[in-house]
Design a protein around this motif. Structure first.
Motif, PDB file in Angstrom:
ATOM      1  N   ALA A 177       0.825  -1.207   0.000  1.00 39.57           N
ATOM      2  CA  ALA A 177       0.000   0.000   0.000  1.00 39.57           C
ATOM      3  C   ALA A 177       0.861   1.260   0.000  1.00 39.57           C
ATOM      4  CB  ALA A 177      -0.931  -0.004   1.210  1.00 39.57           C
ATOM      5  N   PHE A 178       1.927   1.284   0.801  1.00 42.21           N
ATOM      6  CA  PHE A 178       2.744   2.490   0.869  1.00 42.21           C
ATOM      7  C   PHE A 178       3.494   2.728  -0.445  1.00 42.21           C
ATOM      8  CE2 PHE A 178       6.697   4.765   1.817  1.00 42.21           C
ATOM      9  CZ  PHE A 178       6.167   5.919   2.383  1.00 42.21           C
ATOM     10  N   ILE A 179       4.046   1.682  -1.036  1.00 42.84           N
ATOM     11  CA  ILE A 179       4.790   1.862  -2.291  1.00 42.84           C
ATOM     12  C   ILE A 179       3.841   2.271  -3.414  1.00 42.84           C
ATOM     13  CG2 ILE A 179       6.181   0.662  -4.026  1.00 42.84           C
ATOM     14  CD1 ILE A 179       7.369  -0.988  -1.729  1.00 42.84           C
ATOM     15  N   ILE A 230      12.840   6.139  -4.978  1.00 47.14           N
ATOM     16  CA  ILE A 230      13.571   4.886  -4.772  1.00 47.14           C
ATOM     17  C   ILE A 230      14.102   4.800  -3.343  1.00 47.14           C
ATOM     18  CG2 ILE A 230      15.631   3.606  -5.469  1.00 47.14           C
ATOM     19  CD1 ILE A 230      15.126   4.635  -8.315  1.00 47.14           C
ATOM     20  N   VAL A 231      14.585   5.935  -2.826  1.00 49.66           N
ATOM     21  CA  VAL A 231      15.040   5.956  -1.429  1.00 49.66           C
ATOM     22  C   VAL A 231      13.891   5.578  -0.490  1.00 49.66           C
ATOM     23  CG1 VAL A 231      15.784   7.481   0.443  1.00 49.66           C
ATOM     24  CG2 VAL A 231      16.927   7.581  -1.773  1.00 49.66           C
ATOM     25  N   MET A 232      12.698   6.109  -0.763  1.00 51.51           N
ATOM     26  CA  MET A 232      11.548   5.799   0.098  1.00 51.51           C
ATOM     27  C   MET A 232      11.096   4.351  -0.085  1.00 51.51           C
ATOM     28  SD  MET A 232       9.385   9.361   0.064  1.00 51.51           S
ATOM     29  CE  MET A 232       8.684   9.085   1.685  1.00 51.51           C
ATOM     30  N   VAL A 233      11.261   3.799  -1.294  1.00 48.86           N
ATOM     31  CA  VAL A 233      10.961   2.388  -1.513  1.00 48.86           C
ATOM     32  C   VAL A 233      11.904   1.513  -0.686  1.00 48.86           C
ATOM     33  CG1 VAL A 233      11.187   0.534  -3.219  1.00 48.86           C
ATOM     34  CG2 VAL A 233       9.832   2.560  -3.746  1.00 48.86           C
ATOM     35  N   LEU A 234      13.166   1.894  -0.608  1.00 49.38           N
ATOM     36  CA  LEU A 234      14.114   1.152   0.231  1.00 49.38           C
ATOM     37  C   LEU A 234      13.689   1.213   1.698  1.00 49.38           C
ATOM     38  CD1 LEU A 234      17.513   2.246  -1.390  1.00 49.38           C
ATOM     39  CD2 LEU A 234      16.340   0.044  -1.640  1.00 49.38           C
ATOM     40  N   ILE A 294      10.650   3.648 -10.228  1.00 50.63           N
ATOM     41  CA  ILE A 294      10.439   3.297  -8.818  1.00 50.63           C
ATOM     42  C   ILE A 294      10.002   1.839  -8.677  1.00 50.63           C
ATOM     43  CG2 ILE A 294       8.997   3.776  -6.801  1.00 50.63           C
ATOM     44  CD1 ILE A 294       8.919   6.704  -7.686  1.00 50.63           C
ATOM     45  N   VAL A 295       9.041   1.427  -9.508  1.00 48.33           N
ATOM     46  CA  VAL A 295       8.538   0.048  -9.440  1.00 48.33           C
ATOM     47  C   VAL A 295       9.641  -0.945  -9.785  1.00 48.33           C
ATOM     48  CG1 VAL A 295       6.948  -1.602 -10.485  1.00 48.33           C
ATOM     49  CG2 VAL A 295       6.149   0.692  -9.895  1.00 48.33           C
ATOM     50  N   HIS A 296      10.390  -0.649 -10.854  1.00 48.24           N
ATOM     51  CA  HIS A 296      11.443  -1.582 -11.275  1.00 48.24           C
ATOM     52  C   HIS A 296      12.590  -1.626 -10.267  1.00 48.24           C
ATOM     53  CE1 HIS A 296       9.997  -1.238 -15.726  1.00 48.24           C
ATOM     54  NE2 HIS A 296       9.212  -1.992 -14.975  1.00 48.24           N
ATOM     55  N   ALA A 297      12.885  -0.489  -9.633  1.00 47.11           N
ATOM     56  CA  ALA A 297      13.915  -0.486  -8.589  1.00 47.11           C
ATOM     57  C   ALA A 297      13.496  -1.388  -7.434  1.00 47.11           C
ATOM     58  CB  ALA A 297      14.149   0.940  -8.092  1.00 47.11           C
ATOM     59  N   HIS A 298      12.225  -1.372  -7.101  1.00 47.49           N
ATOM     60  CA  HIS A 298      11.698  -2.242  -6.038  1.00 47.49           C
ATOM     61  C   HIS A 298      11.898  -3.714  -6.399  1.00 47.49           C
ATOM     62  CE1 HIS A 298       9.309  -3.647  -2.780  1.00 47.49           C
ATOM     63  NE2 HIS A 298       8.183  -3.824  -3.454  1.00 47.49           N
TER      64      HIS A 298
END
Length: 554
Positions: free
Chosen positions: A193-195, A213-217, A278-282
């Motif tokens: 949900a957050f991502i 990306i930082v927030m995804v990490l 962002i999605v692909h970095a995740h």
């Protein structure tokens, strides 16, 4: 539109996102949870299969946290090793990343289709599996709708004078952004949900790629923290998997954060747009964790086991001690308090019965003397609790009871007696069948075993309904439980007919296991009848039980 109105719309959209995610997860858990658990348990011994199974289960549950706690319980029961469980959870994290990818597609037409079909299925049938499938479809529709609402609600933020200041600050301070994302994910109790929220804001140009990306990490760290915190009341062996996953994710996230801050890799390689990057970095991050984590899973699991053993209290409080403490003698003079204490103690009995119900079918599949003895010990625990609860109820001051409290006393006593009888059937009947199966080296036919599993899954689901009725006294749940009793009677008849057809055909394994098969069907039916009878006092009190049958619905 004022800032406060924008925040209200955004909060509502985020709340819908969290609710929809929960709807999908609970729908899958209720409809297919037991089957998925059995499939997962059988594949965890192979690392590659464990990764695949964990990923598939995370996609089904829409939650890597649920898989982490489930696999942790397997490790705590000795079904799998901590290392194998840890590998499966890494696969679940990867599966969760693919969930984000699937839900990031623009699928506006799927919203009305999923809502219409799901609602139609839910309202058109009383069968639990189909109703839960309808619930899943409604949840998917609401989830996609919530993402659209988040985008629309955040549109006015483009013109905000404050947001660029906040974004620029976080972009200049990645450590703070990382920690905020971790805490926010823990508060959401859902990294998916957050991502998805970050991706939706990025699609509106509100979050730059590197900050996203930082927030995804940070969200990956927070996702590991959720399961670790939820497992804090579990036994130390069961906590190895969630804590090991948290350790691997924390190390991986910190290393990736350092790489982003110091190396500034070319993010364009991840996709043509910021949301895709962002999605692909995740996904890339979780693939890297799987590749790097498999060789070190054993080392991490052993380290966590040693740390937990070192931190364990010297004199642990037993389960029985906690149950005894719930029956506070000082509350006997106040019936309302005393009945609340009894309700807490009965909940403990319900939890033990549910464990026994689940474990008995696992023993049918893989008989083991040590686990059979452990299951028998659980029945002894139920007997002790039943005796303590019965004595406590007899000591409550009856002169101060009103009519509702007197009825509740009888209801709790009757439920506790029925639960004790369920435990006796499991141990004195079904466990004896397991011993015969082990001694004689018998195996059910694939068709017969599948029928027994389906019948058992229905009984477990009805047990959960019965426990909910006992605590909540909800009329709709009580009605559903009684209807499910009638439906299970039809399933039992169909199962018996199928078995006799195989006998007439002379199927060797059906002949060898005929007695075990029919006795197990009979035992499961008796257990289900006892559990369904827990609903009768609720329905009788509301005038919905006429004689031996439900009154016609008005």
């Amino acid at each position: 539109m004022t800032g406060s109105v924008v925040l209200i719309h955004l909060a509502g959209a985020v709340a819908l996102l969290l609710w929809a995610t929960r709807m999908v997860r609970t729908g899958v858990e209720r409809a297919y949870g037991d089957v998925l658990r059995r499939k997962l348990r059988g594949t965890l011994r192979n690392p590659l299969l464990a990764v695949a199974a964990g990923g598939a289960l995370a996609i089904a549950f829409q939650s890597a946290t649920a898989v982490s706690l489930l696999v942790g319980s397997f490790a705590g029961s000795g079904i799998v090793t901590g290392a194998a469980g840890l590998v499966a959870v890494l696969g679940a994290d990867l599966g969760s990343a693919f969930v984000v990818k699937l839900l990031s597609f623009d699928l506006p037409l799927l919203v009305p289709i999923a809502l219409f079909v799901g609602t139609t299925i839910f309202l058109a049938t009383e069968r639990r599996a189909w109703r839960q499938f309808g619930r899943i479809l409604v949840g998917v529709g609401l989830l996609i709708l919530s993402l659209r609402l988040i985008g629309e609600a955040s549109e006015p933020l483009r013109e905000s004078g404050i947001l660029p200041v906040v974004v620029n600050y976080l972009a200049a301070d990645p450590v703070t952004a990382f920690l905020i994302a971790a805490v926010a994910t823990w508060l959401f109790h859902s990294s998916v949900a957050f991502i998805l929220l970050i991706v939706a804001l990025a699609a509106r140009g509100l979050v730059p790629a590197e900050l996203g990306i930082v927030m995804v990490l940070g969200a990956n760290l927070g996702g590991g923290l959720i399961a670790a915190m939820l497992s804090r009341t579990m036994s130390p062996p069961s906590r190895v998997v969630p804590l090991g996953n948290l350790a691997i994710r924390a190390i991986g996230a910190l290393l990736a954060l350092a790489g982003i801050v110091w190396l500034h890799p070319p993010l364009e390689l991840l996709g043509a747009s910021v949301p895709l990057q962002i999605v692909h970095a995740h996904i890339v991050f979780n693939v890297a964790l799987v590749i790097a984590g498999i060789p070190f899973a054993g080392l991490v699991a052993r380290t966590i086991e040693r740390l937990l053993a070192y931190a364990a209290p010297p004199v642990p409080v037993s389960f029985e001690d906690k149950d005894t403490n719930a029956l506070d003698p000082e509350a006997l003079g106040t019936p309302s308090r005393a009945l609340a204490n009894v309700t807490r103690a009965v909940v403990g009995v319900c939890e033990t019965i549910e464990v026994m119900l689940k474990n008995i079918m696992e023993l049918y599949e893989e008989p083991d003397r040590a686990r059979m003895a452990a299951l028998a010990a659980l029945d002894d625990r139920v007997d002790r609790r039943h005796a303590a609860i019965k004595l406590y109820l007899a000591r409550i001051t009856t002169g101060q009871m009103n009519d509702d409290e007197a009825r509740r006393t009888q209801e709790l006593l009757g439920a506790c007696v029925k639960l004790e009888q369920v435990g006796d059937i499991i141990v004195r009947n079904m466990l004896v069948h397991v011993g015969k199966k082990l001694d004689r080296g018998l195996n059910f036919t694939p068709e017969g075993w599948r029928e027994l599993l389906n019948l058992h899954a229905a009984v477990v689901a009805n047990a959960r309904l019965a426990f909910n009725v006992l605590i909540s006294r909800d009329t709709e749940t009580a009605l559903q439980l009684v209807r499910e009793k009638d439906r299970l009677r039809d399933v039992e008849r169909a199962t018996s007919r199928s078995h006799f057809e195989r006998l007439r055909e002379g199927t060797p394994r059906s002949v060898e296991t005929s007695s075990l098969h029919l006795d197990t069907i009979r035992d499961l039916k008796q257990i289900n009848s006892l559990l369904a009878s827990i609903a009768y006092p609720v329905l009788e009190e509301r005038g919905m039980l006429g004689g031996t049958r439900l009154k016609a619905a008005e």
